[in-house]
Design a protein around this motif. Structure first.
Motif, PDB file in Angstrom:
ATOM      1  N   LYS A  95      30.678  40.691  38.672  1.00 45.96           N
ATOM      2  CA  LYS A  95      30.195  41.162  40.014  1.00 45.96           C
ATOM      3  C   LYS A  95      30.799  42.242  40.745  1.00 45.96           C
ATOM      4  O   LYS A  95      30.532  43.297  41.222  1.00 45.96           O
ATOM      5  N   GLN A  96      32.267  42.073  40.535  1.00 51.89           N
ATOM      6  CA  GLN A  96      33.408  43.155  41.126  1.00 51.89           C
ATOM      7  C   GLN A  96      33.112  44.325  40.480  1.00 51.89           C
ATOM      8  O   GLN A  96      33.381  45.445  41.136  1.00 51.89           O
ATOM      9  N   GLU A 111      33.484  30.841  35.713  1.00 52.36           N
ATOM     10  CA  GLU A 111      33.325  31.391  36.955  1.00 52.36           C
ATOM     11  C   GLU A 111      33.969  32.623  37.397  1.00 52.36           C
ATOM     12  O   GLU A 111      33.695  33.592  37.858  1.00 52.36           O
ATOM     13  N   ASP A 112      35.340  32.553  36.399  1.00 49.41           N
ATOM     14  CA  ASP A 112      36.220  33.861  36.414  1.00 49.41           C
ATOM     15  C   ASP A 112      35.143  35.042  35.828  1.00 49.41           C
ATOM     16  O   ASP A 112      35.271  36.152  36.571  1.00 49.41           O
ATOM     17  N   LEU A 113      34.525  34.913  34.786  1.00 48.19           N
ATOM     18  CA  LEU A 113      33.669  36.138  34.167  1.00 48.19           C
ATOM     19  C   LEU A 113      32.821  36.519  35.063  1.00 48.19           C
ATOM     20  O   LEU A 113      32.405  37.819  35.251  1.00 48.19           O
ATOM     21  N   ALA A 114      31.842  35.510  35.921  1.00 45.97           N
ATOM     22  CA  ALA A 114      30.742  35.942  36.544  1.00 45.97           C
ATOM     23  C   ALA A 114      31.392  36.593  37.962  1.00 45.97           C
ATOM     24  O   ALA A 114      30.903  37.708  38.361  1.00 45.97           O
ATOM     25  N   GLY A 165      42.127  35.763  27.700  1.00 46.19           N
ATOM     26  CA  GLY A 165      42.494  37.331  27.703  1.00 46.19           C
ATOM     27  C   GLY A 165      42.569  37.826  28.899  1.00 46.19           C
ATOM     28  O   GLY A 165      43.044  37.076  30.155  1.00 46.19           O
ATOM     29  N   LEU A 166      42.379  39.134  29.269  1.00 43.65           N
ATOM     30  CA  LEU A 166      42.292  39.970  30.430  1.00 43.65           C
ATOM     31  C   LEU A 166      41.177  40.843  30.701  1.00 43.65           C
ATOM     32  O   LEU A 166      41.267  42.112  30.612  1.00 43.65           O
ATOM     33  N   PRO A 167      40.121  40.181  30.873  1.00 44.92           N
ATOM     34  CA  PRO A 167      38.657  40.924  31.177  1.00 44.92           C
ATOM     35  C   PRO A 167      38.869  42.008  32.222  1.00 44.92           C
ATOM     36  O   PRO A 167      38.135  42.780  32.290  1.00 44.92           O
ATOM     37  N   ARG A 168      39.727  41.717  33.308  1.00 45.46           N
ATOM     38  CA  ARG A 168      39.708  42.451  34.691  1.00 45.46           C
ATOM     39  C   ARG A 168      40.451  43.857  33.953  1.00 45.46           C
ATOM     40  O   ARG A 168      39.956  44.739  34.842  1.00 45.46           O
TER      41      ARG A 168
END
Length: 211
Positions: free
Chosen positions: A145-146, A138-141, A164-167
């Protein structure tokens, strides 16, 4: 089938690490952290090697520590801002960002700090290690989108397995990763800090090239 795909991804990633030409060591009072620099981010790789030769990171400090986020060292944002504000010519030296799908914010990744400049260009003398946190599908999805991106199979596998810190992907340049001594940076990430994220006791490091 899924295990077979993950095994292939693991082998691919291992080959990437073995193929790189520069390895460096961060020596601290708490242990040594060994890092491989990516050849596919050559400008940041070369900047780090030059910085080591110029003794930029000899007796430097990890001066911003945020558990589950990053351990940052070198020149602090505050000091950079003061120095640049005092420059009569208004110089703000930066290195253009380098973004490659193989260089992402996995735990143990080495990145270059920056300010909020729209070019996403890096500071010259500030680095950070990703400590990160656990992530879900859910975090990655939500991030896809963002940010309007699609994580690769290798990125998705790594993030879901280890976190990790994908953002930060696509916004800050990653140019290497820890291959030995991850436990050292994880321990440092748990040191007590002030409300401004400064460690309560100095955490010094020096960097050398592994010949």
């Amino acid at each position: 089938m899924r295990h077979g795909i993950l095994f292939i991804i693991f082998l691919f990633c291992s080959q990437i690490l073995l193929a790189q030409t520069h390895k460096i060591a961060f020596k601290t009072d708490y242990g040594t952290i060994k890092v491989v620099l990516y050849d596919f981010t050559p400008q940041h790789r070369d900047l780090m090697v030059k910085s080591i030769r110029d003794s930029i990171y000899q007796g430097a400090l990890f001066n911003r520590i945020i558990e589950n986020f990053v351990v940052q060292g070198g020149e602090h944002d505050i000091d950079i801002a003061k120095r640049e504000a005092a420059d009569p010519k208004g110089n703000k030296p930066r290195l253009a960002g380098e973004f490659d799908a193989r260089a992402f914010h996995k735990i143990g990744a080495l990145g270059q700090g920056r300010d909020d400049n729209p070019e996403k260009a890096s500071f010259l003398n500030q680095i950070y290690f990703v400590v990160g946190k656990e992530l879900s599908e859910e975090d990655l999805a939500k991030l896809e989108k963002q940010k309007g991106i699609t994580f690769t199979a290798a990125q998705r596998s790594e993030y879901l397995k280890n976190g990790g810190l994908p953002r930060l992907d696509g916004d800050y340049t990653v140019f290497g990763e820890i291959y030995e001594g991850l436990e050292v940076i994880m321990a440092i990430s748990r040191f007590k800090t002030s409300k401004d994220d400064f460690p309560l006791s100095p955490v010094r490091f020096s960097v050398s090239v592994i010949e």
